[in-house]
Motif scaffolding. Structure first.
Motif, short mmCIF file in Angstrom:
data_model
loop_
_atom_site.label_atom_id
_atom_site.label_comp_id
_atom_site.label_asym_id
_atom_site.label_seq_id
_atom_site.Cartn_x
_atom_site.Cartn_y
_atom_site.Cartn_z
N PHE A 1 30.80 29.68 89.39
CA PHE A 1 29.93 28.52 89.50
C PHE A 1 30.03 27.67 88.24
O PHE A 1 30.27 28.17 87.15
N ARG A 2 29.81 26.38 88.42
CA ARG A 2 29.69 25.46 87.29
C ARG A 2 28.39 24.67 87.41
O ARG A 2 27.93 24.36 88.50
N VAL A 3 27.80 24.36 86.26
CA VAL A 3 26.58 23.53 86.22
C VAL A 3 26.99 22.07 86.34
O VAL A 3 27.79 21.57 85.55
N GLU A 4 26.46 21.39 87.33
CA GLU A 4 26.70 19.96 87.48
C GLU A 4 25.62 19.15 86.77
O GLU A 4 25.90 18.09 86.20
N ALA A 5 24.37 19.65 86.82
CA ALA A 5 23.27 18.92 86.17
C ALA A 5 22.07 19.84 86.00
O ALA A 5 21.81 20.71 86.84
N VAL A 6 21.36 19.64 84.89
CA VAL A 6 20.07 20.29 84.65
C VAL A 6 19.10 19.20 84.22
O VAL A 6 19.39 18.44 83.29
N GLU A 7 17.97 19.11 84.91
CA GLU A 7 17.01 18.05 84.61
C GLU A 7 15.59 18.62 84.60
O GLU A 7 15.19 19.32 85.54
N LYS A 8 14.86 18.31 83.54
CA LYS A 8 13.45 18.65 83.48
C LYS A 8 12.66 17.46 84.02
O LYS A 8 12.62 16.40 83.41
N LYS B 1 6.20 19.38 86.01
CA LYS B 1 6.19 20.77 86.44
C LYS B 1 7.46 21.23 87.15
O LYS B 1 7.47 22.33 87.71
N THR B 2 8.55 20.44 87.17
CA THR B 2 9.72 20.79 87.98
C THR B 2 10.98 20.89 87.13
O THR B 2 11.22 20.05 86.26
N LEU B 3 11.79 21.90 87.43
CA LEU B 3 13.11 22.05 86.83
C LEU B 3 14.13 21.87 87.95
O LEU B 3 14.08 22.57 88.96
N LYS B 4 15.06 20.92 87.78
CA LYS B 4 16.09 20.66 88.78
C LYS B 4 17.44 21.13 88.27
O LYS B 4 17.85 20.75 87.16
N VAL B 5 18.11 21.95 89.08
CA VAL B 5 19.42 22.49 88.68
C VAL B 5 20.41 22.27 89.83
O VAL B 5 20.13 22.62 90.97
#
Length: 266
Positions: free
Chosen positions: A81-88, A92-96
């Motif tokens: 797997f590769r990380v395309e995006a991580v956003e806080k 209250k939400t973490l987007k991965v």
């Protein structure tokens, strides 16, 4: 008296900071991890379920103080797997967003094979089997430096990756057509002029590309699309695809067919 006033002020300030921090932590606490996966294999689906469970453990952490590197390290436990995006997404939400790497190459590495993706990223060691089915394209004769999670390096690796990117434009499924790529030197002479890429196709025919350090994209395309001698030419019979070789030479990509490879190895 003055000392007591200073101490009281400091204690009050510390308490205020603690109260503010507690308030911020209550407001900016992760309650939801939105995990988006792009997978292409059944193994990828299973890994995605396991990875989602690990990412969900970030629930309860502070949105403000969460270290994104911790998220990246969690994904790195799954080499395909590769990380395309991580956003806080406050409060209250973490987007991965994560995608599956496509296995493509295999390099002999001790008793097993080092499996690389389409970009040459070293994924893991194992048998030469592909998560999507079939096998990977074997790289032979290359002096390759490998570090897991990083792109393989070595002489002619960049040219090999460029060549296969061209192949991918021309063939519906490169792994279904190509067995291996061998880096060969004519009579042991390791010079550009005496270096060849030898591509073995599934039917048996070999494609020999001379001096791959020069105009490799042009030569790779010509090996397939030349109207008279190219692999995809309507003039290239099924019988011919089982024997002999296609040779590409010269910087302007001269294509010819031979009964044998234009290489005599020591």
């Amino acid at each position: 008296m003055k000392t007591r006033a200073i101490i009281t002020t400091i204690v009050s300030f510390v308490l205020l900071v603690a109260v503010v921090a507690a308030g911020l932590n209550a407001i900016f606490t992760i309650t939801l991890v939105e995990s988006e996966f792009s997978v292409c294999s059944e193994a990828g689906k299973r890994d995605a379920e396991a990875l989602k469970a690990e990412l969900d453990k970030f629930v309860g952490d502070s949105t403000t103080f969460l270290d994104v590197d911790d998220v990246n390290e969690t994904v790195e436990k799954y080499p395909c797997f590769r990380v395309e995006a991580v956003e806080k997404s406050f409060p209250k939400t973490l987007k991965v967003k994560v995608s599956e790497r496509k296995e493509f190459f295999a390099v002999k590495n001790g008793e097993n094979y080092a499996v690389l993706d389409e970009e040459g990223i070293y994924l893991y060691d194992g048998a030469n089997t592909n998560r999507l089915g079939g096998v990977n394209v074997v790289l032979e004769g290359f002096d390759i430096a490998l570090e897991k999670g990083s792109r393989a390096t070595g002489e002619y690796i960049d040219e090999a990756l460029t060549m296969f990117s061209v192949f991918s434009e021309l063939l519906p499924g490169v792994r279904a057509n190509v067995v291996s790529l061998r880096l060969a030197h004519n009579i042991g002479q390791n010079t550009k002029e005496n270096t060849f890429f030898v591509v073995t196709m599934r039917e048996g025919v070999k494609i020999a590309i001379a001096n791959p350090a020069e105009n490799i994209a042009l030569k790779a395309r010509a090996a397939f699309t030349d109207e008279t001698y190219g692999y995809l030419s309507p003039n290239f019979s099924d019988r011919e695809k089982m024997y002999g070789s296609i040779t590409v030479s010269g910087n302007d990509a001269n294509v010819d067919r031979r009964d044998d490879l234009p290489i005599k190895e020591a």
